[in-house]
Write a protein that holds these residues in place. Structure first.
Motif, PDB file in Angstrom:
ATOM      1  N   SER A 104       0.817  -1.217   0.000  1.00 19.13           N
ATOM      2  CA  SER A 104       0.000   0.000   0.000  1.00 19.13           C
ATOM      3  C   SER A 104       0.851   1.267   0.000  1.00 19.13           C
ATOM      4  CB  SER A 104      -0.961   0.007   1.193  1.00 19.13           C
ATOM      5  OG  SER A 104      -0.247  -0.039   2.415  1.00 19.13           O
ATOM      6  N   ALA A 105       2.125   1.163   0.444  1.00 19.05           N
ATOM      7  CA  ALA A 105       3.010   2.337   0.423  1.00 19.05           C
ATOM      8  C   ALA A 105       3.272   2.797  -1.009  1.00 19.05           C
ATOM      9  CB  ALA A 105       4.324   2.018   1.120  1.00 19.05           C
ATOM     10  N   ILE A 106       3.331   1.850  -1.948  1.00 22.55           N
ATOM     11  CA  ILE A 106       3.501   2.204  -3.360  1.00 22.55           C
ATOM     12  C   ILE A 106       2.290   2.998  -3.841  1.00 22.55           C
ATOM     13  CG2 ILE A 106       3.737   1.279  -5.706  1.00 22.55           C
ATOM     14  CD1 ILE A 106       6.222   0.754  -4.168  1.00 22.55           C
ATOM     15  N   LEU A 107       1.105   2.555  -3.446  1.00 24.12           N
ATOM     16  CA  LEU A 107      -0.129   3.217  -3.868  1.00 24.12           C
ATOM     17  C   LEU A 107      -0.247   4.610  -3.248  1.00 24.12           C
ATOM     18  CD1 LEU A 107      -2.535   0.155  -3.535  1.00 24.12           C
ATOM     19  CD2 LEU A 107      -1.141   0.846  -5.501  1.00 24.12           C
ATOM     20  N   LYS A 108       0.153   4.735  -2.000  1.00 28.17           N
ATOM     21  CA  LYS A 108       0.142   6.054  -1.357  1.00 28.17           C
ATOM     22  C   LYS A 108       1.112   6.997  -2.062  1.00 28.17           C
ATOM     23  CE  LYS A 108      -1.030   4.286   3.249  1.00 28.17           C
ATOM     24  NZ  LYS A 108      -0.527   4.032   4.621  1.00 28.17           N
ATOM     25  N   MET A 109       2.226   6.431  -2.546  1.00 23.58           N
ATOM     26  CA  MET A 109       3.208   7.252  -3.254  1.00 23.58           C
ATOM     27  C   MET A 109       2.605   7.884  -4.506  1.00 23.58           C
ATOM     28  SD  MET A 109       5.286   7.010  -6.159  1.00 23.58           S
ATOM     29  CE  MET A 109       5.539   5.257  -6.428  1.00 23.58           C
ATOM     30  N   PHE A 110       1.771   7.147  -5.242  1.00 22.55           N
ATOM     31  CA  PHE A 110       1.158   7.705  -6.447  1.00 22.55           C
ATOM     32  C   PHE A 110       0.384   8.986  -6.138  1.00 22.55           C
ATOM     33  CE2 PHE A 110       0.702   3.027  -7.918  1.00 22.55           C
ATOM     34  CZ  PHE A 110       2.010   3.024  -8.371  1.00 22.55           C
ATOM     35  N   HIS A 111      -0.204   9.058  -4.953  1.00 22.22           N
ATOM     36  CA  HIS A 111      -1.067  10.172  -4.548  1.00 22.22           C
ATOM     37  C   HIS A 111      -0.293  11.284  -3.849  1.00 22.22           C
ATOM     38  CE1 HIS A 111      -4.352  11.799  -1.714  1.00 22.22           C
ATOM     39  NE2 HIS A 111      -4.738  12.150  -2.922  1.00 22.22           N
ATOM     40  N   MET A 112       0.945  10.999  -3.443  1.00 19.16           N
ATOM     41  CA  MET A 112       1.697  11.881  -2.562  1.00 19.16           C
ATOM     42  C   MET A 112       1.868  13.291  -3.129  1.00 19.16           C
ATOM     43  SD  MET A 112       5.461  11.203  -0.909  1.00 19.16           S
ATOM     44  CE  MET A 112       4.910   9.769  -0.009  1.00 19.16           C
ATOM     45  N   SER A 113       2.113  13.413  -4.423  1.00 15.66           N
ATOM     46  CA  SER A 113       2.364  14.737  -5.015  1.00 15.66           C
ATOM     47  C   SER A 113       1.068  15.491  -5.330  1.00 15.66           C
ATOM     48  CB  SER A 113       3.188  14.591  -6.294  1.00 15.66           C
ATOM     49  OG  SER A 113       2.493  13.814  -7.257  1.00 15.66           O
ATOM     50  N   ARG A 114      -0.075  14.853  -5.059  1.00 19.02           N
ATOM     51  CA  ARG A 114      -1.383  15.493  -5.331  1.00 19.02           C
ATOM     52  C   ARG A 114      -2.310  15.283  -4.131  1.00 19.02           C
ATOM     53  NH1 ARG A 114      -3.232  12.971 -10.919  1.00 19.02           N
ATOM     54  NH2 ARG A 114      -4.934  14.470 -10.639  1.00 19.02           N
TER      55      ARG A 114
END
Length: 387
Positions: free
Chosen positions: A206-216
């Motif tokens: 799930s950390a990978i998925l959170k990363m996708f959202h991190m910059s937005r």
């Protein structure tokens, strides 16, 4: 693109200069010589290396873009697929649109061949190939970094130790992935978790998925994922060329609590993964995910269902599951001979026996585990049971 300078792939304008640098790189020429002439490279390397360099310059002459380079390399990839597999199949490509960039999120079994097989499927379907995420731990030699960045790879910083540095790297990676898909209109391939699933248990971090959202972060999670066009990809190998090495590592970890890689171990895994026998290979592109996933935990569960539910199981998987101590009594897994022709089952039985015989007794359960876990996971998905 200045903010992404340290991690981005090379642009078309850089291709001729990078190729010229590679043609003069002694470490790269040494590696090519050893690969092409493994027995002669030692005593006659001084003689063979100039020949390799001359041939390389001829092959690279006239290549001015990344697309031209991929066209030139594709016949070599095709030959590798033909020599090291019994065929590659793919499904779900009909759902992909040429004008739409995607975020391909795949299970991870092989360092190089996972994205190579995805590229192979997309290329032969006439679809654009993606930019590929690759860990900086694999780029210890400058020529390897050049080669990967020429082939649309971008760098994921995994060797950072400080929390602040890791956070900054994740932020940059998130921004780059979003920029690639939304501004550059270039697809992305990235593994569902850091490192290969050595035990055959494919799970999304799930950390990978959170990363996708991190910059937005100011935008809804589901909206961001929907705009990225996330497509889960299930990559299935009938046989893993690195299964013995993985069984050894798993056994050592279980016995000692840790494992330290030997110098050159990643290089050996890469070489074996490329050239080793894989049997049949199947790539499934699942339906795009986006709606109804409001957080990373929900999304990880949905991605897992789509990858595990569409993983192509071969006879060896059912044979391994039948002798696995961890069989799940809640699952109704059919016998292998009710699913496949007798000749296929016998070939798989002989191949599995050969691989088990090559293990120490202590390592055999860990080799069985690699092939049994996909059966357990898929039948839990089919039964609607939690993973």
């Amino acid at each position: 693109m200045g903010e992404f300078e340290a991690i981005r792939p090379y642009a078309d304008a850089e291709v001729p200069g990078i190729l010229s640098r590679l043609c003069a790189d002694q470490a790269f020429l040494d590696s090519l010589t050893r690969f092409r002439f493994p027995r002669l490279a030692g005593p006659l390397g001084w003689l063979l290396k100039p020949v390799i360099a001359h041939r390389l310059r001829r092959v690279c002459a006239g290549i001015r873009t990344v697309a031209q380079l991929q066209d030139k390399v594709e016949p070599y990839v095709d030959r590798t697929v033909e020599h090291a597999t019994d065929g590659i199949g793919y499904s779900g490509l009909e759902r992909l649109r040429r004008e739409r960039p995607y975020l391909f999120l795949a299970n991870h079994r092989d360092i190089v061949m996972d994205p190579a097989f995805v590229n192979y499927a997309l290329y032969h379907a006439g679809l654009p190939t993606p930019r590929i995420a690759i860990g900086d731990n694999l780029l210890q030699k400058p020529f390897v970094s050049d080669l990967m960045r020429l082939n649309k790879s971008f760098i994921v910083h995994r060797s950072l130790s400080g929390r602040r540095e890791k956070l900054a790297a994740f932020q940059q990676l998130s921004a780059y992935i979003n920029h690639s898909i939304r501004q550059d209109r270039e697809s992305i391939w990235i593994a569902q978790a850091e490192g290969r699933a050595k035990d055959g248990d494919d799970r999304t971090d799930s950390a990978i998925l959170k990363m996708f959202h991190m910059s937005r972060k100011d935008e809804p999670f589901a909206q961001v994922i929907g705009e990225l066009g996330l497509v889960p990809v299930a990559i299935s190998y009938e046989y893993d060329p690195c299964d013995l090495a993985k069984a050894r590592e798993l056994e050592i970890r279980a016995r000692t609590g840790g494992y330290t890689k030997a110098p050159g171990e990643d290089d050996a895994s890469i070489a074996l993964g490329i050239t080793g026998y894989k049997g049949r290979v199947h790539i499934h592109f699942a339906e795009e995910v986006g709606e109804g996933v409001d957080d990373a935990k929900q999304l990880a569960a949905e991605v897992d269902r789509r990858i595990l539910g569409n993983y192509r199981l071969f006879p060896v998987h059912y044979l391994a599951y039948a002798q696995w101590d961890g069989r799940d009594p809640a699952l109704d897994v059919p016998a292998v001979d009710t699913l496949f022709p007798a000749a296929d089952v016998e070939r798989a039985r002989a191949e599995l026996r050969k691989r088990l015989d090559a293990c120490t007794p202590e390592q055999r359960p860990y080799l069985v585990l690699q092939y049994a876990n996909p059966v357990r996971n898929q039948y839990r998905v089919k039964a609607g049971l939690p993973l």
